[in-house]
Design a protein around this motif. Structure first.
Motif, PDB file in Angstrom:
ATOM      1  N   VAL A 242       0.831  -1.204   0.000  1.00  0.00           N
ATOM      2  CA  VAL A 242       0.000   0.000   0.000  1.00  0.00           C
ATOM      3  C   VAL A 242       0.864   1.252   0.000  1.00  0.00           C
ATOM      4  CG1 VAL A 242      -1.551   1.383   1.431  1.00  0.00           C
ATOM      5  CG2 VAL A 242      -2.056  -1.015   1.031  1.00  0.00           C
ATOM      6  N   SER A 243       1.864   1.286   0.880  1.00  0.00           N
ATOM      7  CA  SER A 243       2.701   2.484   0.995  1.00  0.00           C
ATOM      8  C   SER A 243       3.414   2.783  -0.318  1.00  0.00           C
ATOM      9  CB  SER A 243       3.711   2.324   2.129  1.00  0.00           C
ATOM     10  OG  SER A 243       4.673   1.328   1.827  1.00  0.00           O
ATOM     11  N   LEU A 244       3.978   1.762  -0.952  1.00  0.00           N
ATOM     12  CA  LEU A 244       4.696   1.968  -2.213  1.00  0.00           C
ATOM     13  C   LEU A 244       3.743   2.410  -3.315  1.00  0.00           C
ATOM     14  CD1 LEU A 244       7.115  -1.104  -2.140  1.00  0.00           C
ATOM     15  CD2 LEU A 244       7.617   1.277  -1.529  1.00  0.00           C
ATOM     16  N   LYS A 245       2.534   1.834  -3.318  1.00  0.00           N
ATOM     17  CA  LYS A 245       1.539   2.218  -4.314  1.00  0.00           C
ATOM     18  C   LYS A 245       1.123   3.675  -4.130  1.00  0.00           C
ATOM     19  CE  LYS A 245      -1.853   1.924  -7.328  1.00  0.00           C
ATOM     20  NZ  LYS A 245      -1.566   2.145  -8.760  1.00  0.00           N
ATOM     21  N   LEU A 246       0.879   4.078  -2.892  1.00  0.00           N
ATOM     22  CA  LEU A 246       0.476   5.454  -2.619  1.00  0.00           C
ATOM     23  C   LEU A 246       1.573   6.441  -2.994  1.00  0.00           C
ATOM     24  CD1 LEU A 246      -1.313   4.996   0.822  1.00  0.00           C
ATOM     25  CD2 LEU A 246      -2.398   5.643  -1.325  1.00  0.00           C
ATOM     26  N   ILE A 247       2.814   6.116  -2.633  1.00  0.00           N
ATOM     27  CA  ILE A 247       3.933   7.005  -2.965  1.00  0.00           C
ATOM     28  C   ILE A 247       4.076   7.125  -4.476  1.00  0.00           C
ATOM     29  CG2 ILE A 247       6.445   7.262  -2.855  1.00  0.00           C
ATOM     30  CD1 ILE A 247       6.283   5.918  -0.064  1.00  0.00           C
ATOM     31  N   HIS A 248       4.009   6.009  -5.164  1.00  0.00           N
ATOM     32  CA  HIS A 248       4.118   6.019  -6.626  1.00  0.00           C
ATOM     33  C   HIS A 248       3.027   6.873  -7.262  1.00  0.00           C
ATOM     34  CE1 HIS A 248       3.006   4.443 -10.632  1.00  0.00           C
ATOM     35  NE2 HIS A 248       4.317   4.399 -10.818  1.00  0.00           N
ATOM     36  N   ASP A 249       1.777   6.677  -6.821  1.00  0.00           N
ATOM     37  CA  ASP A 249       0.670   7.427  -7.408  1.00  0.00           C
ATOM     38  C   ASP A 249       0.782   8.914  -7.093  1.00  0.00           C
ATOM     39  OD1 ASP A 249      -0.254   5.052  -8.357  1.00  0.00           O
ATOM     40  OD2 ASP A 249      -1.962   4.907  -6.991  1.00  0.00           O
TER      41      ASP A 249
END
Length: 257
Positions: A242-249
């Protein structure tokens, strides 16, 4: 909207999106839920995708509330929900100022730091079990309400507070189900006020709703068979994703990629 509902591409994107969100709603963590809006955004705008998914989330909440009835921690709810209501109100008041990209990036960075702390504790051979705290609970409840309103990303802030409590997996999941069912119900009011719902979006929601209960019940079935020794490492891996997805987006949107 008629052309959209008759377009096979809409269903190729929308049905997997609803399945992933349903599995998450059943208890499999927020990583899958975060894929819902981006997948649906392949065929409609992100704002429209969020509006289409919210009624479906309500249906999933109803199914989850039935499936997880009897499993909840009232103290966690009493502590976190008042903060969530404040967070939703702030999100409503700042809807024209705070962008979804900023919210995703901030939540992603905080969640990544939370995951890294857990990794360091595991490497040091320590297991951190937190006590209930009204100030912390209201704060993270507020963040969850705010980010749920602006970006449908309330799961990570909730996990930052609730996972260290080390509740029984069923109690943890049942409590989170009640929390987000109430949050999503309250969100309906400002979403209507902001004009997020119209006939075309509601028709799209209606077409996708039959998929929601089955996907949610599959998630429930899987979580109810997980031992705590499997559940908590699994949930923390979901937190990392989740954290990596949020940062990427967030970075992608801010940089215009």
């Amino acid at each position: 909207m008629i052309s959209l509902l008759s377009d096979p591409a809409f269903y190729f994107a929308a049905i997997p999106a609803v399945i992933l969100v349903g599995l998450s709603k059943g208890g499999l963590g927020g990583a899958m839920a975060l894929m819902g809006v981006p997948m649906l955004s392949l065929v409609v705008s992100p704002v429209q995708a969020a509006a289409i998914l919210l009624p479906i989330l309500i249906v999933m909440d109803i199914v989850s509330l039935w499936a997880w009835r009897g499993y909840r921690d009232r103290r966690t709810l009493w502590i976190m929900l008042p903060g969530a209501f404040v967070g939703i109100a702030i999100g409503w008041a700042t809807a024209a100022i705070v962008t979804e990209a900023h919210a995703r990036l901030i939540v992603g960075l905080v969640t990544l730091a939370f995951f890294l702390r857990w990794v360091f504790e595991k490497l040091a051979g320590r297991v951190h079990i937190a006590e209930q705290s009204r100030p912390r609970g209201m704060f993270w409840g507020g963040v969850a309400g705010f980010t749920s309103f602006v970006a449908h990303a309330g799961g990570p802030p909730y996990q930052v507070y609730a996972l260290p409590l080390r509740q029984d997996p069923r109690v943890y999941t049942g409590t989170s189900v009640v929390f987000f069912a109430i949050v999503n119900a309250v969100k309906l009011i400002p979403y209507f006020a902001l004009g997020q719902f119209d006939r075309s979006n509601l028709m799209a929601s209606l077409m996708l709703i039959p998929v929601a209960p089955l996907a949610t019940l599959v998630g429930v079935w899987l979580i109810k068979r997980m031992k705590p020794s499997v559940f908590y490492p699994f949930m923390y891996v979901m937190v990392l994703i989740v954290s990596l997805k949020l940062i990427h987006d967030g970075v992608s949107d801010l940089m215009g990629w």
